[in-house]
Design a protein around this motif. Structure first.
Motif, mmCIF file in Angstrom:
data_model
loop_
_atom_site.group_PDB
_atom_site.id
_atom_site.type_symbol
_atom_site.label_atom_id
_atom_site.label_comp_id
_atom_site.label_asym_id
_atom_site.label_seq_id
_atom_site.Cartn_x
_atom_site.Cartn_y
_atom_site.Cartn_z
ATOM 1 N N UNK A 173 0.823 -1.205 0.000
ATOM 2 C CA UNK A 173 0.000 0.000 0.000
ATOM 3 C C UNK A 173 0.858 1.257 0.000
ATOM 4 N N UNK A 174 1.937 1.240 0.798
ATOM 5 C CA UNK A 174 2.854 2.376 0.820
ATOM 6 C C UNK A 174 3.551 2.561 -0.517
ATOM 7 N N UNK A 175 3.952 1.455 -1.134
ATOM 8 C CA UNK A 175 4.627 1.527 -2.438
ATOM 9 C C UNK A 175 3.688 2.102 -3.498
ATOM 10 N N UNK A 176 2.460 1.572 -3.548
ATOM 11 C CA UNK A 176 1.495 2.004 -4.568
ATOM 12 C C UNK A 176 1.150 3.480 -4.388
ATOM 13 N N UNK A 420 -0.086 5.523 6.516
ATOM 14 C CA UNK A 420 -0.992 6.635 6.820
ATOM 15 C C UNK A 420 -0.534 7.902 6.110
ATOM 16 N N UNK A 421 0.756 8.187 6.193
ATOM 17 C CA UNK A 421 1.301 9.398 5.561
ATOM 18 C C UNK A 421 1.154 9.337 4.040
ATOM 19 N N UNK A 508 -9.707 -3.936 -0.150
ATOM 20 C CA UNK A 508 -8.507 -4.712 0.158
ATOM 21 C C UNK A 508 -7.255 -3.884 -0.107
ATOM 22 N N UNK A 509 -6.339 -3.925 0.831
ATOM 23 C CA UNK A 509 -5.020 -3.313 0.615
ATOM 24 C C UNK A 509 -4.173 -4.229 -0.268
ATOM 25 N N UNK A 510 -3.263 -3.675 -1.054
ATOM 26 C CA UNK A 510 -3.043 -2.249 -1.280
ATOM 27 C C UNK A 510 -4.191 -1.636 -2.065
ATOM 28 N N UNK A 511 -4.629 -0.448 -1.661
ATOM 29 C CA UNK A 511 -5.764 0.200 -2.298
ATOM 30 C C UNK A 511 -5.407 0.615 -3.723
#
Length: 525
Positions: A173-176, A420-421, A508-511
């Motif tokens: 999720x952070x990567x996407x 979150x960020x 579902x993550x990654x969004x």
């Protein structure tokens, strides 16, 4: 015809003597018993009842009597022991201790093998000791035990995969999210954008891989939609060509009809890839390796119904993947769909490929058949139910364009600080005002002090207060607030039935940013 009498020892062995009335009654019970009854010694079988002959598919007692127990068995037992040696050991144990119960693999006169439980009991007769034997076929019991062990294995695998998936999907999720932000800033730099596009595709593949593992472990919801299998296969085979070397001749034979099915496209793509990889491995050492992929419409007939009584449709899309490779040994065909079973060399196969294919086809109410001859090749048949024409309505809207926000306030809640960020940055880039919270308690506090919040996007599993309980508290403040639950676990199992609330949805993550932008617009309207 087996003579009616009682075993009596003579100088040349055992013979049948004339019966008195009481013995005739015992013999009648013996002959009429539905259970197998045998008498034997260390040299061979002395006598048996008709039920025994029936179990072993014998037409006469001559086919059965006088033979050693191992002669009605395959040469080798499942544990690798020679049947003659193993049978002698079991018989000797019964003579020593007076009885012996053990599992054994027998073979009928027609060649069919079956598992059995054998009970041997020592009979001390005045003319010599012999063994009384009963044999009970335990195919159903073995099947039930196998299914139970399989379910236990899948439960353990599901627990393991579920935990890994949650953490891995948060990372993705952070990567996407960061990719989305970087791609928006680099619209005027095509070379950098091309590199980021490749990273995005790899991220999608990683996410799909996690979903396949969840599906295989039966912890994931299959997301089906209506689409043409014909068009899908034509596109999917292009993506699988990288798995096939140029030396392999691949032929495609697709029908002209647009065969519409209700299926999970990602899962079917994995099915096709697994079958093609297996086919390529099978033909790798062939001088003229060949793979044929066929698709046509199939209407069930009487033979198909008789062999597949659970068939759920009258019409199927019939996919065949054939190769001219090494084929599968007949004794292995019954096991190739079992998880972790592989005939490949150590390090070259996980034993999950065909098992995953089988599970996926079952999830689609389909049927899988294997046709193979050793050293001649293999054909895998997949039958997927076609849907009726009136059910073929496709989604009316197009989600390829991102929907922009108009300054609405979104409360974003997640205990993963990096994610979150990043997600905050994505939502602000889409045109939303974003408030953030690191857990459910903080989220409820922020929500109670900000009446202008239009939507809550919230993780499900968090410390102090989880997403579902925080949502209930927010609904006490504002019963109409829409909520999107984001989870790294299985969507279907993220919330228990009693935790599901109206005007909410689970993603579902990654969004996926495109999908998220549309879902936000839909739920806050």
């Amino acid at each position: 015809m087996q003579p009616k009498g009682i075993l009596e020892k003579r100088s040349g062995g055992y013979s049948v003597s004339k019966l008195n009335p009481y013995e005739e009654k015992l013999r009648a019970l013996y002959d009429a018993s539905p259970d197998t009854i045998m008498f034997l010694n260390e040299h061979g079988i002395l006598d048996c009842n008709p039920a025994t002959l029936k179990m072993f598919a014998c037409t006469s007692s001559e086919e059965f009597l006088g033979r050693h127990l191992s002669e009605h068995s395959p040469p080798i037992q499942p544990d690798g022991r020679d049947s003659r040696t193993a049978a002698d050991e079991q018989i000797a144990a019964a003579y020593r201790s007076g009885s012996n119960i053990f599992e054994w693999t027998h073979q009928k006169t027609n060649g069919e093998v079956f598992p059995a439980e054998v009970h041997l009991t020592l009979l001390k007769l005045k003319d010599g000791d012999i063994l009384h034997a009963t044999t009970k076929e335990i195919s159903d019991r073995k099947k039930t035990a196998t299914q139970f062990n399989q379910s236990q294995k899948m439960e353990a695998l599901g627990t393991l995969v579920g935990g890994i998936a949650h953490d891995f999907n948060n990372i993705l999720g952070g990567i996407v999210g960061n990719l989305f932000l970087a791609m928006r800033k680099l619209q005027d730099q095509p070379r950098a954008l091309a590199n980021l596009n490749n990273i995005e595709k790899l991220s999608d593949r990683a996410a799909d891989m996690i979903q396949q593992l969840l599906t295989f472990a039966r912890t994931n919801e299959v997301e089906k939609e209506h689409f043409s299998l014909t068009s899908f296969l034509k596109e999917a085979v292009k993506l699988t060509e990288a798995a096939i070397p140029e030396s392999t001749i691949v032929t495609y034979e697709f029908c002209n009809q647009e065969l519409t099915i209700n299926a999970d496209a990602t899962q079917l793509h994995q099915v096709l890839l697994n079958l093609i990889i297996n086919a390529q491995d099978a033909v790798a050492e062939r001088p003229e390796p060949r793979i044929i992929i066929r698709l046509d419409e199939f209407e069930v007939d009487e033979h198909f119904i008789n062999t597949h009584p659970d068939a759920s449709s009258d019409y199927y899309a019939h996919v065949r993947v054939s190769d001219n490779g090494t084929g599968i040994r007949q004794e292995d065909i019954a096991h190739v769909l079992d998880p972790f079973f592989t005939t490949k060399e150590v390090g070259k196969g996980t034993g999950l490929g065909l098992a995953m294919v089988h599970r996926a086809i079952q999830e689609h109410n389909g049927i899988l058949n294997i046709e193979s001859k050793e050293n001649q090749g293999t054909t895998i048949h997949l039958y997927l139910p076609l849907i009726a024409e009136e059910e073929q309505a496709m989604a009316a809207y197009n989600e390829t364009e991102i929907e922009e926000g108009e300054g609405e306030t979104i409360l974003l809640v997640d205990d993963e600080a990096d994610l979150l960020e990043t997600t905050q940055g994505v939502l602000e880039n889409l045109g939303y005002h974003v408030l953030t919270a690191a857990d459910g308690l903080e989220a409820v506090d922020i929500f109670s002090n900000n009446q202008g919040i239009a939507l809550v996007i919230m993780d499900v599993v968090m410390p102090r207060l989880g997403g579902s309980r925080a949502a209930l508290r927010m609904r006490e403040i504002n019963p109409d607030i829409p909520i999107i639950f984001a989870t790294g676990y299985d969507k279907k199992e993220a919330l228990r039935p009693e935790e599901r609330i109206e005007r909410s949805l689970v993603m579902r993550k990654p969004l996926d940013i495109d999908t998220l932008s549309h879902r936000i617009k839909e739920i806050i309207r």
